[in-house]
Design a protein around this motif. Structure first.
Motif, PDB file in Angstrom:
ATOM      1  N   LEU A  46      33.604  36.889  49.029  1.00 35.22           N
ATOM      2  CA  LEU A  46      33.822  37.711  47.831  1.00 35.22           C
ATOM      3  C   LEU A  46      32.521  38.355  47.376  1.00 35.22           C
ATOM      4  N   THR A  50      31.412  42.382  47.190  1.00 40.16           N
ATOM      5  CA  THR A  50      30.850  42.964  45.970  1.00 40.16           C
ATOM      6  C   THR A  50      29.527  43.668  46.257  1.00 40.16           C
ATOM      7  N   SER A 124      36.248  39.561  43.365  1.00 43.09           N
ATOM      8  CA  SER A 124      35.081  40.377  43.725  1.00 43.09           C
ATOM      9  C   SER A 124      34.767  41.369  42.619  1.00 43.09           C
TER      10      SER A 124
END
Length: 209
Positions: A46, A50, A124
């Motif tokens: 995640l 990002t 995210s």
């Protein structure tokens, strides 16, 4: 004699800039490695998503701004011994672009990640909100960091990169929850980038200081 003079003029690049670049690369990869080892591969995945999404504008726009800033600031520093006006103009442009990106992302980040990548990636978007200040400041500071080369202050850049490596490792390793770790990482590195902007502005003043 020619080789010796060349080494004297440019020795800061292999002695200082090369180690600084290596440390910078290590600091950039470290969050994923630490998060994966401490909080698991799911959170690391995640975070990686990002960082990839938020980092894209820095790479694309940052390089374009850097090319312009490098050309004008370098010539002004050679001619006048300072490049304050070029620095401030670039800083304002970057800050406006950063705000135009970050303000909508505060409200739209989570639904955008869920829409683009699926509901499983909504977290995210939450992580993106936590790290927005860091990426905004990195976007602003990245092109302006060329001031360390213009003003020949590579030794200060090396110290700053070491501090970034330490703050990254400390902030992600100490907290017990991934949310606290990532938020502390965002705050700690944001403070460092603010310091970097202050330093690079001082460098732009040159002989006017």
């Amino acid at each position: 004699a020619v080789v010796l003079n060349f080494w004297k003029c440019h020795s800061k690049f292999p002695r200082l800039s090369l180690p600084a670049d290596v440390i910078s690369t290590a600091a950039g990869q470290m969050p994923i490695l630490i998060v994966a080892s401490k909080f698991g591969s799911e959170i690391a995945g995640l975070l990686a998503m990002t960082m990839k999404v938020l980092g894209a504008p820095i790479g694309l726009l940052g390089r374009a701004v850097l090319d312009v800033f490098k050309r004008h600031a370098s010539s002004s520093f050679r001619e006048r011994g300072e490049c304050k006006s070029e620095y401030v103009k670039t800083l304002k442009t970057l800050m406006i672009a950063s705000l135009l990106f970050c303000i909508p992302m505060v409200f739209l980040s989570e639904p955008l990640f869920a829409f683009a990548f699926g509901e499983n990636w909504r977290l995210s978007g939450t992580i993106a909100i936590w790290l927005l200040p860091l990426f905004a400041l990195r976007f602003v500071a990245s092109p302006l960091s060329y001031m360390v080369y213009i003003a020949s202050k590579q030794h200060i850049d090396l110290v700053w990169q070491v501090a970034l490596l330490f703050v990254t490792a400390f902030s992600l390793s100490v907290p017990y929850s991934y949310s606290s770790a990532l938020q502390l990482y965002g705050v700690g590195c944001s403070v460092l980038y603010i310091c970097y902007l202050i330093m690079s502005y001082q460098f732009s003043l040159g002989a006017r200081k």
